[in-house]
Scaffold this motif. Structure first.
Motif, PDB file in Angstrom:
ATOM      1  N   PHE A 113      11.602  70.899  19.611  1.00  0.00           N
ATOM      2  CA  PHE A 113      11.306  71.660  20.826  1.00  0.00           C
ATOM      3  C   PHE A 113      10.179  71.009  21.621  1.00  0.00           C
ATOM      4  CE2 PHE A 113       9.305  74.861  23.416  1.00  0.00           C
ATOM      5  CZ  PHE A 113      10.353  75.629  23.886  1.00  0.00           C
ATOM      6  N   LEU A 114       9.100  70.616  20.947  1.00  0.00           N
ATOM      7  CA  LEU A 114       7.963  70.016  21.643  1.00  0.00           C
ATOM      8  C   LEU A 114       8.365  68.705  22.313  1.00  0.00           C
ATOM      9  CD1 LEU A 114       5.051  70.636  19.088  1.00  0.00           C
ATOM     10  CD2 LEU A 114       5.922  72.134  20.893  1.00  0.00           C
ATOM     11  N   SER A 115       9.172  67.915  21.626  1.00  0.00           N
ATOM     12  CA  SER A 115       9.650  66.660  22.192  1.00  0.00           C
ATOM     13  C   SER A 115      10.562  66.920  23.386  1.00  0.00           C
ATOM     14  CB  SER A 115      10.386  65.849  21.126  1.00  0.00           C
ATOM     15  OG  SER A 115      10.935  64.671  21.671  1.00  0.00           O
ATOM     16  N   GLY A 116      11.429  67.927  23.253  1.00  0.00           N
ATOM     17  CA  GLY A 116      12.336  68.269  24.342  1.00  0.00           C
ATOM     18  C   GLY A 116      11.593  68.773  25.565  1.00  0.00           C
ATOM     19  N   TYR A 117      10.552  69.559  25.332  1.00  0.00           N
ATOM     20  CA  TYR A 117       9.718  70.031  26.445  1.00  0.00           C
ATOM     21  C   TYR A 117       9.106  68.849  27.180  1.00  0.00           C
ATOM     22  CZ  TYR A 117       5.449  71.578  28.773  1.00  0.00           C
ATOM     23  OH  TYR A 117       4.435  71.769  29.690  1.00  0.00           O
TER      24      TYR A 117
ATOM     25  N   LYS B 248      19.016  78.394  31.952  1.00  0.00           N
ATOM     26  CA  LYS B 248      20.382  78.111  31.512  1.00  0.00           C
ATOM     27  C   LYS B 248      20.859  76.750  32.007  1.00  0.00           C
ATOM     28  CE  LYS B 248      21.796  82.968  31.207  1.00  0.00           C
ATOM     29  NZ  LYS B 248      22.721  84.010  31.728  1.00  0.00           N
ATOM     30  N   HIS B 249      20.087  76.127  32.887  1.00  0.00           N
ATOM     31  CA  HIS B 249      20.439  74.798  33.385  1.00  0.00           C
ATOM     32  C   HIS B 249      20.580  73.830  32.207  1.00  0.00           C
ATOM     33  CE1 HIS B 249      19.873  70.869  35.369  1.00  0.00           C
ATOM     34  NE2 HIS B 249      20.294  71.458  36.475  1.00  0.00           N
ATOM     35  N   TRP B 250      21.499  72.863  32.321  1.00  0.00           N
ATOM     36  CA  TRP B 250      21.789  71.960  31.202  1.00  0.00           C
ATOM     37  C   TRP B 250      20.564  71.169  30.751  1.00  0.00           C
ATOM     38  CZ3 TRP B 250      20.704  66.869  31.818  1.00  0.00           C
ATOM     39  CH2 TRP B 250      20.626  66.373  33.136  1.00  0.00           C
ATOM     40  N   MET B 251      19.600  70.943  31.653  1.00  0.00           N
ATOM     41  CA  MET B 251      18.423  70.169  31.253  1.00  0.00           C
ATOM     42  C   MET B 251      17.668  70.834  30.103  1.00  0.00           C
ATOM     43  SD  MET B 251      16.704  67.421  31.702  1.00  0.00           S
ATOM     44  CE  MET B 251      17.249  66.778  33.286  1.00  0.00           C
ATOM     45  N   PHE B 252      17.763  72.164  30.030  1.00  0.00           N
ATOM     46  CA  PHE B 252      17.051  72.889  28.988  1.00  0.00           C
ATOM     47  C   PHE B 252      17.757  72.808  27.636  1.00  0.00           C
ATOM     48  CE2 PHE B 252      15.390  74.387  32.943  1.00  0.00           C
ATOM     49  CZ  PHE B 252      14.028  74.538  32.693  1.00  0.00           C
TER      50      PHE B 252
END
Length: 202
Positions: free
Chosen positions: A23-27, A79-83
């Motif tokens: 999660f932290l990396s994705g953020y 809900k955007h795909w980037m998330f």
């Protein structure tokens, strides 16, 4: 297909990482693209994305990450795909019937071929015997905006936002039971609390 053999259609594998680290990396990756306003992302930011509160805070601040967490819980714009960069990895289980999973990507180059050989024995030898080539990292991995560091500090503070991270990833920790470091001790305390049991209906 190799020498007349056909691969089994249900040989489906994946590699995962510790859920909160993921999660932290994705953020950090989302922030990097947001700040640079990458193509395919800019128009959305200027319309639907305007409703996200985290972007109103200073880049690289802990308040920005904390507000990002609140947006993830409450804002439909996420809900955007980037998330997808920060969504729980257990979501893959509703789409695929996994043959197996690699519980860490720390030694991916060395472990991936052996893992494929063990889980997909009909995989061609040239794939299972060759180390995976490292193709590089996202530019965000160098944390050019300080967003990664800020998110790590919020997690290390072990406060209410760290509790929120644990709650967001309870299903991940329940599903991926072979993680090398198991469930973080802080999250174990969250999951064993009476308030968590009540929320889950125990």
């Amino acid at each position: 297909q190799r020498k007349g053999r056909v691969l089994k259609a249900d040989c489906t594998v994946t590699a995962i990482r510790d859920p909160i680290s993921h999660f932290l990396s994705g953020y950090n990756e989302i922030e990097h693209r947001w700040i640079l306003q990458t193509r395919g992302w800019k128009d959305w930011m200027r319309t639907v994305g305007q409703g996200l509160r985290f972007a109103k805070h200073e880049v690289g601040s802990k308040a920005r990450f904390e507000t990002f967490l609140m947006d993830m819980f409450s804002n439909h714009a996420t809900k955007h795909w980037m998330f997808d960069h920060v969504r729980p990895q257990s979501g893959v289980l509703s789409r695929y019937k996994l043959t197996g999973y690699l519980p860490t990507i720390h030694n991916l180059t060395q472990d991936w071929p052996r893992f494929l050989g063990d889980n997909c024995p009909e995989m061609p030898y040239n794939i299972t015997s060759s180390p995976m080539e490292a193709m590089g990292q996202h530019n965000s991995s160098h944390d050019p905006h300080g967003t990664y560091q800020a998110s790590k500090e919020v997690w290390r503070n072990q406060g209410p936002y760290a509790q929120a991270l644990c709650l967001m990833h309870a299903i991940d920790y329940a599903c991926w039971d072979d993680l090398p470091h198991g469930i973080p001790s802080f999250c174990q305390n969250v999951y064993s609390s009476p308030s968590f049991a009540n929320a889950m209906g125990y």
